[in-house]
Write a protein that holds these residues in place. Sequence first.
Motif, mmCIF file in Angstrom:
data_model
loop_
_atom_site.group_PDB
_atom_site.id
_atom_site.type_symbol
_atom_site.label_atom_id
_atom_site.label_comp_id
_atom_site.label_asym_id
_atom_site.label_seq_id
_atom_site.Cartn_x
_atom_site.Cartn_y
_atom_site.Cartn_z
ATOM 1 N N GLU A 77 32.524 32.032 40.958
ATOM 2 C CA GLU A 77 32.550 30.867 41.847
ATOM 3 C C GLU A 77 32.124 29.570 41.162
ATOM 4 O O GLU A 77 32.823 28.551 41.266
ATOM 5 N N PRO A 78 30.976 29.535 40.473
ATOM 6 C CA PRO A 78 30.565 28.270 39.843
ATOM 7 C C PRO A 78 31.581 27.738 38.838
ATOM 8 O O PRO A 78 31.822 26.533 38.766
ATOM 9 N N LYS A 79 32.204 28.645 38.072
ATOM 10 C CA LYS A 79 33.191 28.218 37.087
ATOM 11 C C LYS A 79 34.435 27.654 37.764
ATOM 12 O O LYS A 79 35.019 26.654 37.313
ATOM 13 N N MET A 80 34.861 28.294 38.860
ATOM 14 C CA MET A 80 36.026 27.797 39.585
ATOM 15 C C MET A 80 35.720 26.446 40.219
ATOM 16 O O MET A 80 36.579 25.545 40.251
ATOM 17 N N ALA A 81 34.498 26.287 40.721
ATOM 18 C CA ALA A 81 34.098 25.002 41.305
ATOM 19 C C ALA A 81 34.107 23.910 40.240
ATOM 20 O O ALA A 81 34.572 22.784 40.482
ATOM 21 N N GLU A 82 33.614 24.226 39.037
ATOM 22 C CA GLU A 82 33.613 23.255 37.939
ATOM 23 C C GLU A 82 35.043 22.835 37.584
ATOM 24 O O GLU A 82 35.321 21.653 37.355
ATOM 25 N N ARG A 83 35.939 23.819 37.555
ATOM 26 C CA ARG A 83 37.339 23.512 37.224
ATOM 27 C C ARG A 83 37.947 22.625 38.311
ATOM 28 O O ARG A 83 38.694 21.685 38.014
ATOM 29 N N TYR A 84 37.646 22.904 39.564
ATOM 30 C CA TYR A 84 38.184 22.094 40.663
ATOM 31 C C TYR A 84 37.705 20.648 40.535
ATOM 32 O O TYR A 84 38.490 19.699 40.698
ATOM 33 N N GLY A 173 44.113 36.593 37.338
ATOM 34 C CA GLY A 173 44.052 37.253 36.049
ATOM 35 C C GLY A 173 43.141 36.570 35.055
ATOM 36 O O GLY A 173 43.297 36.751 33.850
ATOM 37 N N TYR A 174 42.203 35.782 35.558
ATOM 38 C CA TYR A 174 41.236 35.071 34.713
ATOM 39 C C TYR A 174 41.884 34.069 33.757
ATOM 40 O O TYR A 174 41.252 33.621 32.804
ATOM 41 N N HIS A 175 43.164 33.702 34.023
ATOM 42 C CA HIS A 175 43.809 32.750 33.118
ATOM 43 C C HIS A 175 44.705 31.740 33.817
ATOM 44 O O HIS A 175 45.123 30.753 33.198
ATOM 45 N N THR A 176 45.042 31.959 35.093
ATOM 46 C CA THR A 176 45.910 31.029 35.815
ATOM 47 C C THR A 176 45.148 30.455 37.006
ATOM 48 O O THR A 176 44.722 31.206 37.895
ATOM 49 N N PHE A 177 44.988 29.139 37.028
ATOM 50 C CA PHE A 177 44.225 28.468 38.077
ATOM 51 C C PHE A 177 45.175 27.605 38.901
ATOM 52 O O PHE A 177 45.916 26.787 38.357
ATOM 53 N N ARG A 178 45.154 27.811 40.212
ATOM 54 C CA ARG A 178 45.997 27.032 41.108
ATOM 55 C C ARG A 178 45.163 26.495 42.259
ATOM 56 O O ARG A 178 44.167 27.102 42.643
ATOM 57 N N ARG A 179 45.606 25.365 42.811
ATOM 58 C CA ARG A 179 44.874 24.780 43.941
ATOM 59 C C ARG A 179 45.876 24.236 44.953
ATOM 60 O O ARG A 179 46.987 23.829 44.605
ATOM 61 N N PHE A 180 45.450 24.242 46.189
ATOM 62 C CA PHE A 180 46.311 23.839 47.300
ATOM 63 C C PHE A 180 45.488 23.030 48.296
ATOM 64 O O PHE A 180 44.276 23.184 48.388
ATOM 65 N N VAL A 181 46.174 22.195 49.063
ATOM 66 C CA VAL A 181 45.559 21.506 50.192
ATOM 67 C C VAL A 181 46.140 22.086 51.471
ATOM 68 O O VAL A 181 47.360 22.249 51.596
ATOM 69 N N VAL A 182 45.281 22.438 52.410
ATOM 70 C CA VAL A 182 45.715 23.025 53.680
ATOM 71 C C VAL A 182 45.231 22.119 54.814
ATOM 72 O O VAL A 182 44.028 22.053 55.093
ATOM 73 N N PRO A 183 46.127 21.399 55.484
ATOM 74 C CA PRO A 183 45.708 20.553 56.600
ATOM 75 C C PRO A 183 45.342 21.393 57.824
ATOM 76 O O PRO A 183 45.806 22.528 57.984
ATOM 77 N N ARG A 184 44.527 20.826 58.673
ATOM 78 C CA ARG A 184 44.177 21.456 59.947
ATOM 79 C C ARG A 184 45.441 21.614 60.791
ATOM 80 O O ARG A 184 46.267 20.700 60.871
ATOM 81 N N HIS A 185 45.592 22.784 61.419
ATOM 82 C CA HIS A 185 46.780 23.087 62.222
ATOM 83 C C HIS A 185 46.324 23.355 63.656
ATOM 84 O O HIS A 185 45.959 24.478 64.008
ATOM 85 N N GLU A 186 46.361 22.320 64.470
ATOM 86 C CA GLU A 186 45.819 22.426 65.831
ATOM 87 C C GLU A 186 46.549 23.471 66.674
ATOM 88 O O GLU A 186 45.922 24.209 67.447
#
Length: 313
Positions: A77-84, A173-186
């Motif tokens: 978690e901390p490493k992923m947070a740093e990458r983000y 797989g400890y080598h591919t990092f992806r990020r997404f934005v998810v808007p609120r869906h009422e």
Amino acid sequence: MTHQLDLIATPDTSDVEDYRTEREWLAVRRTALGASEAAAVLGVSPYKGPMSLFAEKLELGEPEARTEAQEWGLVMEPKMAERYVRDTGHVLRDPGRYTLRRSGAVPWMVATLDREIVQADGQSVPAVLEMKLRSYVKPGAWEDEPPVDVLVQVQHQLAVTGWAWAAVTVLIGYHTFRRFVVPRHEAFIAKLIPAEAAFMERLRTKTPPPADATEATRAVLRALYPRETPGLVVDLPAEAMAWDQDLLDAKAELARWGEIKHAAENKLRAALADAETGVLPNGAIYTYTAAERAGYTVAPTVVRTLRRKESKA
């Protein structure tokens, strides 16, 4: 990524509860529905179904131990947070592993957030950051958006907090990092809350979810009804006629396919005769080998076992 969203600070509709230990935190979660459980309620989780969650909440079996994958998720978690942060420049806050946010409108809805985004693009704005670790994903998964179970989890978090959007990251797989934005869906949240409320009512009345084919369901039913009440007779519902017919049809089909299976095996045994191996025109291989079976109350016997192997070609 977030420049397409309204980053104006949204009001927080949740209450924050801090717990000192995992035991205290788990005890409170058992009386509520957490974000990671929302997909199970809807039957879209690849890890747990409604019946499994029902049993867990009512403590009908042994508590599940944290898996190795979950342990590694916490470590990373901390490493992923740093990458983000490096990728986005956003400012994060770690709320703590044993912190719960509780919905002010629906008190049994809770969420423990991996991180909170407190500043994005230079503006103060609360948002959720959900982080996932996956050793492997199916082709096409996590390409355009997170899987449905993660989307459900995030919408639950947004329902609890009242916030407008969430970011989701995944390390594959400890080598591919992806990020997404998810808007609120009422519209989805408006359907999610009643579905979760129905599940909570089942817990209150100890009414199991509809039975399915899983072993978890069978285990829950055994725990709920370990013994019969002598002399008790009940009228089964009308739909039980369909269940009865399904059972009869299934038994008949199993018997029919059992006969087909045994006939095919015997034909193969006859064709192999005293040969150890037979090869089919498509390259598949059958072996018919003997092994001695130990005898305890009777004399030892020799048993030949028929096995199929795919061609190595």
